[in-house]
Scaffold this motif. Structure first.
Motif, PDB file in Angstrom:
ATOM      1  N   LEU A  63      18.348 -96.597   4.917  1.00  0.00           N
ATOM      2  CA  LEU A  63      17.571 -96.182   6.081  1.00  0.00           C
ATOM      3  C   LEU A  63      18.123 -94.867   6.607  1.00  0.00           C
ATOM      4  N   ALA A  64      17.223 -93.902   6.825  1.00  0.00           N
ATOM      5  CA  ALA A  64      17.625 -92.582   7.335  1.00  0.00           C
ATOM      6  C   ALA A  64      16.620 -92.121   8.378  1.00  0.00           C
ATOM      7  N   PHE A  65      17.024 -91.152   9.188  1.00  0.00           N
ATOM      8  CA  PHE A  65      16.120 -90.556  10.169  1.00  0.00           C
ATOM      9  C   PHE A  65      15.591 -89.214   9.689  1.00  0.00           C
ATOM     10  N   SER A  66      15.821 -88.925   8.400  1.00  0.00           N
ATOM     11  CA  SER A  66      15.230 -87.761   7.754  1.00  0.00           C
ATOM     12  C   SER A  66      14.844 -88.182   6.348  1.00  0.00           C
ATOM     13  N   ARG A  67      14.040 -87.388   5.666  1.00  0.00           N
ATOM     14  CA  ARG A  67      13.633 -87.750   4.309  1.00  0.00           C
ATOM     15  C   ARG A  67      14.792 -87.684   3.333  1.00  0.00           C
ATOM     16  N   ASP A  68      15.879 -87.069   3.726  1.00  0.00           N
ATOM     17  CA  ASP A  68      17.055 -86.957   2.875  1.00  0.00           C
ATOM     18  C   ASP A  68      17.860 -88.252   2.987  1.00  0.00           C
ATOM     19  N   ALA A  69      17.676 -89.151   2.033  1.00  0.00           N
ATOM     20  CA  ALA A  69      18.309 -90.469   2.087  1.00  0.00           C
ATOM     21  C   ALA A  69      19.832 -90.395   2.011  1.00  0.00           C
ATOM     22  N   ARG A  70      20.376 -89.264   1.583  1.00  0.00           N
ATOM     23  CA  ARG A  70      21.839 -89.142   1.527  1.00  0.00           C
ATOM     24  C   ARG A  70      22.444 -89.201   2.926  1.00  0.00           C
TER      25      ARG A  70
END
Length: 85
Positions: free
Chosen positions: A57-64
């Protein structure tokens, strides 16, 4: 009657767009994070049928930038996840 001494982390209502990436996957799917605590979150998805037990789960499309999670409950299109190492 047994009582539980387990105390829940305080939750914060956030209602923000989040992104989930399924374990082993590359494409991020949009979700809405309804609330958040130190130990997990409550999220909702438009199409939950393909949601695995483990995700990021992330708050940006960058899952890293996100956190590893495990689904602990499901109610329709709403899910509870706990953060995992």
């Amino acid at each position: 009657m047994a009582t539980s001494n387990r105390k829940r982390d305080s939750r914060k209502a956030v209602h923000e767009t989040g992104w989930i990436t399924l374990e082993g996957g590359f494409a991020a799917r949009r979700c809405v994070v309804l609330d958040l605590s130190a130990s997990g979150a409550k999220i909702t998805l438009d199409s939950p049928q393909a949601l695995n037990a483990k995700l990021r789960l992330a708050f940006s499309r960058d899952a890293r930038q996100g956190r590893n999670c495990e689904v602990v409950w499901r109610r329709g299109s709403t899910f509870g996840v706990k953060f995992t190492p």
